[in-house]
Design an enzyme around this catalytic site. Structure first.
Site, PDB file in Angstrom:
ATOM      1  N   ASP A   1      47.021  54.271  33.960  1.00 19.57           N
ATOM      2  CA  ASP A   1      48.209  54.932  34.543  1.00 19.57           C
ATOM      3  C   ASP A   1      48.697  56.051  33.245  1.00 19.57           C
ATOM      4  OD1 ASP A   1      50.364  56.330  35.534  1.00 19.57           O
ATOM      5  OD2 ASP A   1      51.264  54.420  36.374  1.00 19.57           O
ATOM      6  N   HIS A   2      48.175  57.263  33.590  1.00 18.36           N
ATOM      7  CA  HIS A   2      48.030  58.082  32.370  1.00 18.36           C
ATOM      8  C   HIS A   2      49.370  58.557  31.962  1.00 18.36           C
ATOM      9  CE1 HIS A   2      48.235  60.913  35.708  1.00 18.36           C
ATOM     10  NE2 HIS A   2      48.631  61.682  35.104  1.00 18.36           N
TER      11      HIS A   2
ATOM     12  N   ARG B   1      25.033  61.317  40.024  1.00 15.88           N
ATOM     13  CA  ARG B   1      23.683  61.782  40.866  1.00 15.88           C
ATOM     14  C   ARG B   1      22.952  62.789  40.358  1.00 15.88           C
ATOM     15  NH1 ARG B   1      23.771  59.546  46.089  1.00 15.88           N
ATOM     16  NH2 ARG B   1      25.605  58.273  46.600  1.00 15.88           N
TER      17      ARG B   1
ATOM     18  N   HIS C   1      53.447  55.496  39.179  1.00 10.86           N
ATOM     19  CA  HIS C   1      54.054  56.094  38.221  1.00 10.86           C
ATOM     20  C   HIS C   1      55.512  56.052  38.053  1.00 10.86           C
ATOM     21  CE1 HIS C   1      50.249  58.086  37.661  1.00 10.86           C
ATOM     22  NE2 HIS C   1      50.305  59.256  38.462  1.00 10.86           N
TER      23      HIS C   1
ATOM     24  N   ASP D   1      50.465  57.530  46.389  1.00  9.93           N
ATOM     25  CA  ASP D   1      50.096  58.370  45.175  1.00  9.93           C
ATOM     26  C   ASP D   1      50.788  58.419  43.823  1.00  9.93           C
ATOM     27  OD1 ASP D   1      47.858  59.906  44.335  1.00  9.93           O
ATOM     28  OD2 ASP D   1      49.183  61.597  44.461  1.00  9.93           O
TER      29      ASP D   1
END
Length: 510
Positions: free
Chosen positions: A202-203, A65, A265, A260
């Site tokens: 998924d880091h 934006r 993870h 989360d």
């Protein structure tokens, strides 16, 4: 314009041996002004350029934006790269990188913005040689996924214009908030992009140690024979963070620690720990073995004794006064959102029958650590039965920080008495290799641009993970479970310790 990679020699010859160089392409970041992009994604992209793993015909486009020109955006990118990149900042590398940086101003629902994006990508193809290869990275709230995906489709951005070019999309977790929403999201994404063009990030799967978990298990004859229920008493998988939710209340409240972290993870780490050896490293073989594990996960019949939930209190941590969960900005006084969650599950396979897997995660805990601990059954200790030491062997894989592995075993204490004590044999990547481990997002971004998906969960894995967590979430909602307070800097609420104590076990102190 030549697209030869010869004009971009690798900074480190080891990279040529170990890593393929991506071809001409552009990477479009939606949500480029967010923390993740500023601190991780933009620096990781520069580091790939600096390592010679992205060609001169690579371009980076920001979508947001802000009323920025291309030069304004370049200045922003440079600031974040200089602050957060892993590799040394080099002016010559930056000048090459900056030539392909563009910014498109607009809102997610603005048709004109997507027209400008399409024009920008066409210009980059003509001027920069990206060859029509585009990856769209959605670092945005999940509620905006559908809107952006439909706009990409409507403006012809999701469809390749020739058989030689490709289009891909990258989605950051969370992948839905329950099984039903995950299925809806998967349906929306796969209506726009084919399954093999969807990369669910998924880091944690980019961590060097997670990838080396496969090498640890399957390249070493000494580990695989004992990696089963005959020798392993239980497995603990922990992700602990020493900080609170900070400014993330808008996202975190109503999501909680289980959704989360555990759903993605920790269940991915469980799958990698418990899987059978795949017949190759290709995506289909690796994913098939992980899916078998997730499908075999079983929940205890007494679900009420198989979890613990907590919320951190205010107090002192590390010598500093910290806020409690309810003192954080925008957290309602009646919130039942957990900042700590621990679960107990089993795996109904021959290898793991009867072995409990304990998963825990939380904020404001004792230290930052992610680890997988395989705790062995106790030795009979026929010779050393009088010792008070709890001699229980363990293999501990550290995912972060200080990636490596510790093996705990018993050793005799020097002296005339027959006393034994637990000792550790430690391996650290930083001590054993001159090569520095790449940051997780470097590996993952490069894999997206190369089109190599083995470490990315597909929709079946996501849905299987929700099938594991949903019964717990449903139980907590139906019984209006209120998380138990715990002190900052501790290792969670008493109920978490009680959960293991009922099984005559105890949590490791990382």
């Amino acid at each position: 314009m030549s697209n030869s990679h010869d004009k971009n020699p690798l900074r480190d010859p080891r990279d040529r041996r170990l890593t393929r160089v991506a071809g001409p392409s552009s990477l479009v970041f939606f949500g480029v002004t967010g923390d993740l992009a500023r601190k991780k994604l933009l620096p990781a992209t520069y580091d790939l350029v600096n390592r010679g793993l992205l060609p001169p015909s690579f371009a980076l486009v920001g979508f947001g934006r802000r009323d920025w020109s291309d030069d304004d955006f370049r200045a922003e990118v440079r600031t974040h790269v200089e602050q957060h990149s892993r590799t040394e900042f080099r002016e010559d590398v930056w000048q090459q990188f900056a030539k392909g940086i563009r910014f498109v101003q607009g809102a997610f629902d603005e048709d004109a913005a997507y027209k400008r994006l399409k024009e920008t990508l066409s210009e980059l193809e003509a001027e920069h040689g990206t060859q029509g290869n585009h990856a769209f990275y959605l670092s945005i709230p999940p509620k905006a996924f559908e809107q952006v995906l439909k706009q990409l489709s409507a403006h012809g951005l999701a469809q390749s214009e020739s058989e030689k070019s490709w289009r891909r999309v990258v989605i950051e977790k969370p992948f839905g908030h329950d099984l039903e929403s995950a299925r809806e999201l998967n349906s929306i994404v796969e209506d726009v992009f084919p399954a093999d063009s969807i990369f669910r990030i998924d880091h944690y799967l980019g961590k060097e140690t997670v990838q080396n978990l496969l090498a640890l298990r399957f390249a070493n004859q000494m580990f695989e024979p004992v990696w089963n229920a005959n020798y392993i008493d239980h497995v603990q998988i922990t992700m602990a963070e020493p900080f609170g939710i900070g400014t993330r209340a808008g996202y975190y409240d109503g999501v909680g620690a289980a959704r989360d972290v555990i759903q993605n993870h920790l269940l991915q780490l469980l799958a990698l720990t418990a899987m059978e050896e795949p017949n190759s490293f290709n995506a289909a073989a690796l994913r098939a073995e992980k899916e078998k594990v997730l499908a075999a996960v079983s929940l205890p019949q007494d679900l009420e004794n198989a979890f613990a939930l907590g919320q951190y209190e205010g107090g002192y941590q590390g010598g500093e006064e910290v806020k409690g969960f309810f003192e954080e900005k925008d957290i309602p006084a009646d919130s039942r959102t957990e900042t700590f969650a621990a679960l107990k599950v089993g795996i109904n396979t021959r290898r793991w029958a009867g072995v409990p897997f304990y998963l825990r995660t939380g904020k404001r805990l004792g230290r930052r650590v992610t680890e997988i601990a395989l705790v062995f059954k106790k030795s009979p200790n026929l010779l050393f039965h009088q010792t008070e030491e709890n001699c229980q062997n363990a293999i501990v894989i550290r995912v972060q920080p200080n990636e490596g592995m510790t093996i705990r075993f018993a050793s005799k204490v020097p002296g005339t008495q027959s006393q034994i004590r637990n000792v550790n044999m430690d391996f650290g990547y930083s001590h054993s290799f001159t090569e520095e481990s790449p940051e997780a997002y470097e590996r993952l971004i490069l894999d997206v641009l190369l089109g190599e998906p083995p470490l990315f969960p597909r929709h079946q894995e996501v849905e299987l993970s929700w099938q594991i967590l949903d019964p717990f979430e449903k139980y907590w909602a139906e019984h209006k479970i209120k998380p138990e307070p715990y002190a900052p800097g501790s290792w969670g609420p008493d109920s978490a310790h009680d959960m293991l104590a009922r099984d005559n076990r105890a949590w490791r102190r990382p």
